[in-house]
Design an enzyme around this catalytic site. Sequence first.
Site, PDB file in Angstrom:
ATOM      1  N   HIS A 215      -5.833  -4.151  -5.504  1.00 36.48           N
ATOM      2  CA  HIS A 215      -7.233  -4.532  -5.732  1.00 36.48           C
ATOM      3  C   HIS A 215      -8.064  -4.083  -4.537  1.00 36.48           C
ATOM      4  O   HIS A 215      -7.545  -3.530  -3.573  1.00 36.48           O
ATOM      5  CB  HIS A 215      -7.371  -6.040  -5.991  1.00 36.48           C
ATOM      6  CG  HIS A 215      -7.017  -6.915  -4.821  1.00 36.48           C
ATOM      7  ND1 HIS A 215      -7.056  -8.281  -4.888  1.00 36.48           N
ATOM      8  CD2 HIS A 215      -6.629  -6.632  -3.546  1.00 36.48           C
ATOM      9  CE1 HIS A 215      -6.704  -8.799  -3.719  1.00 36.48           C
ATOM     10  NE2 HIS A 215      -6.440  -7.816  -2.893  1.00 36.48           N
TER      11      HIS A 215
ATOM     12  N   SER B   7      -1.880  -6.546  -2.876  1.00 35.02           N
ATOM     13  CA  SER B   7      -2.955  -6.229  -1.946  1.00 35.02           C
ATOM     14  C   SER B   7      -2.437  -5.326  -0.821  1.00 35.02           C
ATOM     15  O   SER B   7      -1.941  -4.236  -1.081  1.00 35.02           O
ATOM     16  CB  SER B   7      -3.552  -7.537  -1.411  1.00 35.02           C
ATOM     17  OG  SER B   7      -4.699  -7.310  -0.654  1.00 35.02           O
TER      18      SER B   7
END
EC number: 3.4.21.92
Length: 206
Positions: free
Chosen positions: A132, A107
């Site tokens: 993501h 992330s």
Amino acid sequence: MSSDIQDPMAQLVPMVVEQTSKGERSYDIYSRLLKERVIFCCGQVEDHMANLIVAQLLFLESDNPDKDIYLYINSPGGVVTAGMAIYDTMRFIKPDVSTVCMGQAASMGAFLLAGGAQGKRYCLPNSRVMIHQPLGGFQGQASDFEIHAKQILDLKERLNRMLAENTGQDYEKVARDTDRDHFLSAEESIDYGLVDGILRQRGEES
């Protein structure tokens, strides 16, 4: 059930003792490594961590604006605004910031990894990277929910464009890949453009 009792080993920070002309001097291990221009981004990315890392980056720039800084990352990600504070400071200061993934960079951790100086971004052999889209959770009135939803979509597009710029990938590909959790090995991270090499041994890069 919660308890106020904490494991003392969890707070144990090793100390390093050095001999100087004035006698012995002790440092905690992180302060000693900071003298070598090494910073750690480990654990959840949040405001307190970001403030500490930003302060260290600014200090090392004032100490020597022409010498590289090394940011070691082992993080599952966290708060986007905290991560962006680190990212913007990395880009703002004069020294190149070399990023190294050890363990995982997921992330916002992956975003910081890719945001290092071009040609100076690395993974250790068995590390893992995951990209993501930003996650959002909001409760409140419908009108406020609409405002926050638009903000998340705008943030998603901005992060994808920055990731595309840092990796050399097309925006459309990054948008597709970040629509769900997308995991990459060290080798796959090189192919994607998230890092520039794998550090297998000291002084050995592939």
